[in-house]
Design a protein around this motif. Structure first.
Motif, PDB file in Angstrom:
ATOM      1  N   GLY A  66      42.876  53.561  54.470  1.00  0.00           N
ATOM      2  CA  GLY A  66      43.265  52.313  53.819  1.00  0.00           C
ATOM      3  C   GLY A  66      42.152  51.608  53.065  1.00  0.00           C
ATOM      4  O   GLY A  66      42.370  50.533  52.509  1.00  0.00           O
ATOM      5  N   PHE A  67      40.976  52.217  53.029  1.00  0.00           N
ATOM      6  CA  PHE A  67      39.860  51.502  52.408  1.00  0.00           C
ATOM      7  C   PHE A  67      39.982  51.478  50.889  1.00  0.00           C
ATOM      8  O   PHE A  67      39.685  50.480  50.246  1.00  0.00           O
ATOM      9  CB  PHE A  67      38.527  52.131  52.829  1.00  0.00           C
ATOM     10  CG  PHE A  67      37.355  51.222  52.606  1.00  0.00           C
ATOM     11  CD1 PHE A  67      37.101  50.184  53.491  1.00  0.00           C
ATOM     12  CD2 PHE A  67      36.518  51.379  51.521  1.00  0.00           C
ATOM     13  CE1 PHE A  67      36.033  49.317  53.285  1.00  0.00           C
ATOM     14  CE2 PHE A  67      35.442  50.520  51.306  1.00  0.00           C
ATOM     15  CZ  PHE A  67      35.201  49.497  52.191  1.00  0.00           C
ATOM     16  N   PHE A 107      53.770  52.874  49.025  1.00  0.00           N
ATOM     17  CA  PHE A 107      52.599  53.503  49.656  1.00  0.00           C
ATOM     18  C   PHE A 107      52.866  53.764  51.141  1.00  0.00           C
ATOM     19  O   PHE A 107      52.435  54.765  51.692  1.00  0.00           O
ATOM     20  CB  PHE A 107      51.335  52.656  49.455  1.00  0.00           C
ATOM     21  CG  PHE A 107      50.572  53.040  48.212  1.00  0.00           C
ATOM     22  CD1 PHE A 107      51.113  52.809  46.953  1.00  0.00           C
ATOM     23  CD2 PHE A 107      49.334  53.667  48.292  1.00  0.00           C
ATOM     24  CE1 PHE A 107      50.429  53.189  45.795  1.00  0.00           C
ATOM     25  CE2 PHE A 107      48.641  54.056  47.148  1.00  0.00           C
ATOM     26  CZ  PHE A 107      49.194  53.809  45.900  1.00  0.00           C
ATOM     27  N   VAL A 154      44.824  42.119  46.485  1.00  0.00           N
ATOM     28  CA  VAL A 154      45.846  42.782  47.299  1.00  0.00           C
ATOM     29  C   VAL A 154      46.600  41.777  48.170  1.00  0.00           C
ATOM     30  O   VAL A 154      47.795  41.939  48.420  1.00  0.00           O
ATOM     31  CB  VAL A 154      45.200  43.896  48.155  1.00  0.00           C
ATOM     32  CG1 VAL A 154      44.225  43.316  49.169  1.00  0.00           C
ATOM     33  CG2 VAL A 154      46.249  44.748  48.847  1.00  0.00           C
ATOM     34  N   GLU A 155      45.918  40.710  48.560  1.00  0.00           N
ATOM     35  CA  GLU A 155      46.582  39.701  49.395  1.00  0.00           C
ATOM     36  C   GLU A 155      47.693  38.987  48.631  1.00  0.00           C
ATOM     37  O   GLU A 155      48.557  38.362  49.247  1.00  0.00           O
ATOM     38  CB  GLU A 155      45.579  38.652  49.889  1.00  0.00           C
ATOM     39  CG  GLU A 155      44.590  39.146  50.952  1.00  0.00           C
ATOM     40  CD  GLU A 155      43.264  39.611  50.376  1.00  0.00           C
ATOM     41  OE1 GLU A 155      43.220  39.941  49.169  1.00  0.00           O
ATOM     42  OE2 GLU A 155      42.275  39.643  51.131  1.00  0.00           O
ATOM     43  N   GLN A 177      53.513  48.282  47.393  1.00  0.00           N
ATOM     44  CA  GLN A 177      53.107  48.284  48.804  1.00  0.00           C
ATOM     45  C   GLN A 177      54.111  49.050  49.660  1.00  0.00           C
ATOM     46  O   GLN A 177      53.737  49.838  50.533  1.00  0.00           O
ATOM     47  CB  GLN A 177      52.976  46.839  49.323  1.00  0.00           C
ATOM     48  CG  GLN A 177      51.762  46.122  48.745  1.00  0.00           C
ATOM     49  CD  GLN A 177      51.765  44.645  49.071  1.00  0.00           C
ATOM     50  OE1 GLN A 177      52.790  43.971  48.913  1.00  0.00           O
ATOM     51  NE2 GLN A 177      50.626  44.124  49.500  1.00  0.00           N
ATOM     52  N   LEU A 235      46.531  49.925  44.870  1.00  0.00           N
ATOM     53  CA  LEU A 235      47.709  49.063  44.783  1.00  0.00           C
ATOM     54  C   LEU A 235      47.626  48.164  43.551  1.00  0.00           C
ATOM     55  O   LEU A 235      48.609  47.996  42.821  1.00  0.00           O
ATOM     56  CB  LEU A 235      47.841  48.212  46.057  1.00  0.00           C
ATOM     57  CG  LEU A 235      48.104  48.984  47.360  1.00  0.00           C
ATOM     58  CD1 LEU A 235      48.051  48.033  48.559  1.00  0.00           C
ATOM     59  CD2 LEU A 235      49.457  49.695  47.311  1.00  0.00           C
ATOM     60  N   HIS A 271      38.056  45.670  48.590  1.00  0.00           N
ATOM     61  CA  HIS A 271      36.988  46.445  49.243  1.00  0.00           C
ATOM     62  C   HIS A 271      35.938  46.924  48.250  1.00  0.00           C
ATOM     63  O   HIS A 271      36.204  47.049  47.063  1.00  0.00           O
ATOM     64  CB  HIS A 271      37.587  47.649  49.971  1.00  0.00           C
ATOM     65  CG  HIS A 271      38.492  47.262  51.089  1.00  0.00           C
ATOM     66  ND1 HIS A 271      39.463  48.097  51.591  1.00  0.00           N
ATOM     67  CD2 HIS A 271      38.598  46.112  51.807  1.00  0.00           C
ATOM     68  CE1 HIS A 271      40.100  47.489  52.571  1.00  0.00           C
ATOM     69  NE2 HIS A 271      39.609  46.286  52.714  1.00  0.00           N
ATOM     70  N   ARG A 324      35.384  38.128  48.589  1.00  0.00           N
ATOM     71  CA  ARG A 324      35.333  38.536  49.985  1.00  0.00           C
ATOM     72  C   ARG A 324      34.640  37.502  50.869  1.00  0.00           C
ATOM     73  O   ARG A 324      35.144  37.150  51.931  1.00  0.00           O
ATOM     74  CB  ARG A 324      34.589  39.875  50.118  1.00  0.00           C
ATOM     75  CG  ARG A 324      35.335  41.061  49.509  1.00  0.00           C
ATOM     76  CD  ARG A 324      34.523  42.350  49.642  1.00  0.00           C
ATOM     77  NE  ARG A 324      33.973  42.488  50.973  1.00  0.00           N
ATOM     78  CZ  ARG A 324      34.672  42.865  52.036  1.00  0.00           C
ATOM     79  NH1 ARG A 324      35.941  43.175  51.906  1.00  0.00           N
ATOM     80  NH2 ARG A 324      34.094  42.939  53.217  1.00  0.00           N
ATOM     81  N   ALA A 342      52.191  40.810  47.759  1.00  0.00           N
ATOM     82  CA  ALA A 342      53.464  40.587  48.455  1.00  0.00           C
ATOM     83  C   ALA A 342      54.070  39.275  47.975  1.00  0.00           C
ATOM     84  O   ALA A 342      53.363  38.393  47.480  1.00  0.00           O
ATOM     85  CB  ALA A 342      53.238  40.537  49.957  1.00  0.00           C
ATOM     86  N   THR A 355      42.791  51.723  49.368  1.00  0.00           N
ATOM     87  CA  THR A 355      44.174  51.353  49.059  1.00  0.00           C
ATOM     88  C   THR A 355      44.330  50.085  48.207  1.00  0.00           C
ATOM     89  O   THR A 355      45.107  50.089  47.249  1.00  0.00           O
ATOM     90  CB  THR A 355      44.972  51.248  50.377  1.00  0.00           C
ATOM     91  OG1 THR A 355      44.700  52.419  51.144  1.00  0.00           O
ATOM     92  CG2 THR A 355      46.454  51.125  50.119  1.00  0.00           C
ATOM     93  N   THR A 386      39.148  39.266  52.168  1.00  0.00           N
ATOM     94  CA  THR A 386      38.439  40.513  52.427  1.00  0.00           C
ATOM     95  C   THR A 386      39.285  41.751  52.146  1.00  0.00           C
ATOM     96  O   THR A 386      38.838  42.866  52.398  1.00  0.00           O
ATOM     97  CB  THR A 386      37.941  40.556  53.881  1.00  0.00           C
ATOM     98  OG1 THR A 386      39.061  40.333  54.737  1.00  0.00           O
ATOM     99  CG2 THR A 386      36.884  39.497  54.140  1.00  0.00           C
ATOM    100  N   GLY A 387      40.475  41.546  51.621  1.00  0.00           N
ATOM    101  CA  GLY A 387      41.315  42.699  51.286  1.00  0.00           C
ATOM    102  C   GLY A 387      40.740  43.533  50.154  1.00  0.00           C
ATOM    103  O   GLY A 387      40.977  44.733  50.070  1.00  0.00           O
ATOM    104  N   LEU A 437      48.369  56.356  52.156  1.00  0.00           N
ATOM    105  CA  LEU A 437      47.067  55.880  52.619  1.00  0.00           C
ATOM    106  C   LEU A 437      46.767  56.443  53.991  1.00  0.00           C
ATOM    107  O   LEU A 437      47.674  56.734  54.762  1.00  0.00           O
ATOM    108  CB  LEU A 437      47.020  54.349  52.678  1.00  0.00           C
ATOM    109  CG  LEU A 437      47.974  53.641  53.636  1.00  0.00           C
ATOM    110  CD1 LEU A 437      47.337  52.384  54.200  1.00  0.00           C
ATOM    111  CD2 LEU A 437      49.268  53.295  52.912  1.00  0.00           C
TER     112      LEU A 437
END
Ligand code: FES
Ligand code: FES
Lengths: 187, 796
Positions: free
Chosen positions: A106-107, A97, A81-82, A94, A113, A43, A34, A85, A109, A40-41, A103
């Motif tokens: 989304g925190f 969801f 998570v980044e 993704q 995922l 959490h 992060r 995709a 999530t 920062t995706g 979600l």
């Protein structure tokens, strides 16, 4: 104070990109991702290994990045998570969801995922029980889980409809190599 | 309205960023900011003798250490008492950093600022606070004895005492009505503490702009406008020099409506003082011990009723544990006392509560905000009445319902908004009919008998509630159409996952006749909208939804006026479809909304092809009138406010079938059914999601969650390891049905939905467990070991 301040150079392959950081031994992987790498995706919901929000894929396997010291994964591959995709297109998980309203805030999530991505790779046609089991290590305070469970099933469907291409971050895992797949090492 | 999106299950516009890790939550901001950490009291009640920071001063990377003595002016005063009330005779709030005395474990004493959070925590660990121990007061019944005091100047630990009484139609008091009733019952109920527990804790990030002498504060708050006013006041800054933004917020459920939290004023203050960006991100333990809890109450009930189960008189006395401070006043017990009445007309009602201080974390609203306790009380009462009379539980409820033709129905009390408790609309018999059908109420006895034959114990339960939603005073909306045809909507209240960007866009797209892709929505950013109250009390859709609709109507009217001029048509003949204004029935006579936006703003200078049309030599404006006509303003935009006369009243009924294990006393929810009426639905998918989430929190409160304090005021389970929130395996599949009884009070006919799901769950589960076990259930939550103990007690 030397323990706290001595820094170690580590190299990680994050989402297919070679990344370097200098971290103290006590730096959590979650903080490294992060704050040192700006991803920062991922959490942090508890920092004691219970909520699963910080789940990332370490060599393809889900781990709690808040329970992992960054220095211990030097040289390993991480998918966050980044990195789910591909070619700018959301992954099946993704998409699912979003479709299933899996979600709210989304925190939690990103953790779900990543968990679901690894799970569906192992088990592309899961039963209800198996899906429930797969997501039962992650906390969500918003959704009541019903749509999350639905989304994992839907992701399995979407995945089955797709031409069989490997998932991002997973090819490497299976190969067990540092080769970062299609995106190249463009750190 | 030509583009109908209102009422559709439109997919959320928030999701694209949130599923790709592109959300921006508080801790994602300010990567270079300094970090703050706090020394918090490890004791529930103590006098601070001395604070020795000397050992911390050598920590490499330390920037500053602050105690109460460092705080200037208004910052050194106690935090605001947000909601004063005449009955709150002894309201008390904390200092941002403790002065002299700490009153609960977790109270902040010292703020440390350092290069990063690790270092800040190192320094905290080296700060030595010397305490003189005072006797902790724990448990509301001990507290009310008044032997030891939480606040020296609050006798009996009583913060507030309030009585409300509504006589029966024939003028009897509750006591008289109960005395005269054919049957009476008296019992006690207990509800434990729980808490909101959003997955993201609180957080504040502030940056001072020395050149501009202005402050920007990001907070994971439910009310950015009010935080802004508090920060400006506490720091002595002009309001226009302070902006507060709520970024993506990872859940709120009430705890983030409280403000200003100590950190919300300390971080901005230090950021200005040091002229450095500073951030504080609450960790989970901090959230457990220094945010807020809710729910804990002890209730004593006396009820008198007739042979049909009609309640003739009800008298409820509530001991409400408000923790160490009362920044949010007595809203929670007021809501309990008023919403307790639910969908029923009660002969005579008397409710008395005492709000009591204890040396525990303060109590402020958590989703449901006192309603779950009130509903637990009323629904347990209904079940007891039914059991006493040997009648069906739903029959007794139906005998007490307010009839569909009796609205507006005045309950004779004053609600949490200071206004009369008058229900706007509802259809309770129909809700109950739908619920019974959904769960299969009438065929349950058969199912139960079959299960019993297999050695299984199952039970069915029911619970009804009415929820005052959409409380005032107001919200506003601003809508601007720019020359590219885009629609920019803003409202001041904040979002924590409710999907406001989607539902407000649906409203705007529907009102303006534009594709939803053209609409963008901003919430909780004081730079965009400065007047607002906040997100709580299931009010966002009602308040901001209607305000935005009204603002859109202004914009629409103006657009049609300008377009009519340009098309030489009558505005009444114009429609807007897909962002094009056209003459109804003559699509060729049309003008895009984008062009209308250009024409709405007479220009001297063109900046592209489109805007040439609005310049002085384009011939667009009439020579007989000024370019901006009297009463007009440049631009295609509108602002409006919605301020309701009273709250709307949503309602719902839940039923559950549970199974209890004869051996282990494990409680499993086999089915869970919800009938929900929140008026007109803007987006059924989102409403359903709200219900799911609410029920899940309700299940937590009914079966798992409680804050366990020991006699010393230590919170024994301050982690996710020990405070048991439900995982996917604990939440049943929720079956829902909707009834839409529109509210007559607002243009869109909507009521709120945010809290509904959680409200009756404890009552429903208690009802079902009682049915399965034939043991009276009088406290929540109920764990397998609680049930086991009850069985043993009954067997004796
Ligand atoms: S933050 Fe890692 S499990 Fe909760
Ligand atoms: S969506 Fe908010 S915690 Fe899961």
């Amino acid at each position: 104070m030397s323990d706290a301040t001595t820094r170690y150079a580590i190299t990680l392959v994050v989402n297919g990109v070679v990344r370097e950081a200098e971290v103290p031994a006590r730096r959590l992987l979650s903080d490294c991702l992060r704050h040192d790498l700006g991803l920062t995706g991922t959490h942090v919901g508890c920092e004691h290994g219970v909520c699963g929000a910080c789940t990332v894929l370490l060599d393809g396997e889900p781990v709690r990045s808040c329970l992992t010291f960054a220095v211990t994964v030097d040289g390993h591959e991480i998918t966050t998570v980044e990195g789910l995709a591909r070619d700018g297109e959301p992954s099946p998980v993704q998409r699912a969801f979003t479709e299933c309203h899996g979600l709210q805030c989304g925190f939690c999530t990103p953790g779900f995922l990543c968990t679901a991505t690894a799970f569906l790779r192992e088990n592309p046609t899961p039963t209800d029980e198996e899906v429930l089991e797969a997501v039962s290590g992650n906390l969500c305070r918003c959704t009541g889980y019903q749509n999350i469970v639905k989304a994992v099933h839907r992701a399995a469907e979407i995945q089955a409809e797709l031409p069989t291409e490997p998932q991002p971050g997973l090819l490497q895992a299976e190969n067990g190599s540092g080769d970062s797949g299609e995106r190249g090492n463009t750190a | 309205m030509t583009t109908k999106l209102f009422g559709e299950p439109v997919r959320r516009r928030e999701d694209a960023r949130l599923v790709t890790g592109q959300g921006r939550y508080l801790d994602d901001l300010g990567p270079g900011a300094l970090a703050a950490a706090f020394v918090r009291s490890p004791h529930a009640h103590a006098r601070i003798r001395d604070i020795d920071v000397s050992a911390a001063l050598d920590v490499d990377g330390l920037v500053a250490i602050y105690t109460w003595e460092d705080l200037p002016g208004a910052l050194a005063e106690p935090l605001p008492l947000l909601i004063p009330h005449p009955a709150l005779t002894h309201g008390r709030t904390a200092y941002p950093l403790a002065k002299d005395v700490v009153r609960h474990v977790g109270e902040p004493i010292v703020m440390v600022v350092a290069e990063d959070r690790y270092i800040a925590e190192d320094a905290c660990a080296l700060i030595d606070v010397e305490y003189e121990f005072l006797k902790p007061v724990v448990g509301v019944e001990e507290a009310v004895q008044g032997v030891h005091l939480v606040h020296e100047d609050v006798p009996g630990n009583v913060g507030a005492h309030m009585v409300q009484e509504v006589p029966s139609r024939d003028g009897r008091s509750a006591a008289e009505a109960i005395a005269a009733a054919p049957h009476t019952l008296e019992f006690r109920l207990d509800i434990e503490r729980s808490a909101c527990m959003p997955l993201e804790g609180k957080g504040v990030y502030a940056r001072w702009d020395a050149d501009d002498q202005s402050l920007r504060v990001y907070s994971s708050t439910q009310t950015s406008t009010s935080v802004r006013m508090a920060v400006a006041a506490k720091l002595g800054l002009p309001l226009p020099k302070v902006e507060v933004i709520a970024p993506d917020v990872g859940g709120g459920f009430g705890v983030k409506i409280v403000h200003p939290w100590p950190e919300e004023i300390l971080i901005p203050w230090a950021a200005r003082l040091l002229d450095r960006e500073i951030k504080w991100t609450e960790d989970r333990r901090e959230h457990f011990v220094s945010s807020a809890h809710e729910r804990a109450q002890v209730q004593h009930v006396r009820v008198g009723f007739d042979d049909e189960g009609r309640v003739l008189g009800l008298d409820v006395t509530i001991l409400h544990d408000n923790g160490a401070y009362t920044p949010y006043g007595i809203i929670v017990p007021i809501i309990t006392s008023t919403q307790l009445l639910g969908p029923y007309k009660i002969g005579a009602y008397r409710v008395e509560f005492s709000s009591i201080y204890t040396n525990t974390v303060q109590v402020t609203p958590y989703r449901g905000a006192g309603r779950p306790q009130g509903v637990f009380c009323m629904e347990r009462t209904m079940d007891r009445v039914a059991a006493y009379l040997g009648r069906d539980r739903t029959e007794v409820r139906a005998a007490n319902f307010i009839g569909p033709d009796e609205f507006p129905y005045d309950q004779g009390l004053i609600f949490q908004d200071g206004r009369p408790l008058i229900y706007d609309s509802g259809n309770y018999p129909e809700s109950l009919r739908m619920l019974k059908e959904l769960i299969g109420w009438d065929s349950f006895p058969e199912m139960k008998a079959r299960a019993a034959a297999d050695g299984r114990r199952i039970g069915i339960g029911v619970g009804c509630y009415v929820e005052g939603t959409g409380v005032g005073p107001y919200e506003g909306g601003h809508v601007q159409v720019t020359s590219d045809g885009r629609v920019h909507v803003s409202t001041g209240l904040t979002s924590q996952g409710q999907g406001h960007e989607t539902v407000f866009a649906q409203i705007a797209a529907t009102e303006l006749g534009v594709p939803i892709e053209k609409v963008s929505v901003v919430t909780g950013d004081t730079r965009r909208f400065g007047y607002a109250v906040g997100t709580f009390a299931s009010r966002a859709a009602v308040m901001s939804g209607n305000a935005i609709a009204l603002a859109c109507r202004k914009v629409r009217e103006k657009a049609l006026r300008i377009a009519a001029d340009a098309l030489e048509a009558d505005p009444r003949d114009l429609e807007i479809t897909d962002g094009i204004v056209h003459v109804a029935g003559t699509p060729s006579a049309s003008i895009p909304l984008a062009t209308v936006a250009v024409l709405s703003n007479p220009l001297r200078y063109a900046f592209d092809e489109e805007t040439k049309r609005a310049t002085q030599f384009s011939g667009a404006s009439s020579m007989d009138r000024p370019p901006v006509d009297e009463g007009e303003e440049p631009g295609l935009e509108g602002r409006d406010y919605y301020s309701p006369i009273r709250s709307t009243f949503a309602s719902g009924m839940h039923a559950a079938i549970v199974e209890t294990d004869p051996e282990t006393a494990e409680i499993t929810i086999l089915r869970y059914a919800v009938v929900h009426d929140c008026g007109k639905l803007i987006n059924p998918m989102i409403v359903e999601g709200q219900i799911h989430g609410g029920v899940a929190q309700g299940v937590g409160g009914a079966l798992y969650e409680k804050m366990v304090y020991d006699e010393y005021g230590q919170l024994l389970n301050a982690s996710f390891m020990d405070f048991l929130m439900p995982y996917a395996t604990e939440v049943p599949r929720i079956e829902t049905a909707h009834l839409e009884t529109p509210s007559p009070l607002n243009p869109l006919g909507i009521k709120g939905a945010g809290e509904a799901g959680v409200i009756p769950v404890s009552a429903v589960i208690a009802s079902a467990v009682e049915d399965a076990e034939a043991i009276p259930i009088d406290r929540m939550p109920i764990s397998p070991s609680d049930l086991h103990t009850l069985r043993l007690r009954l067997a004796r």
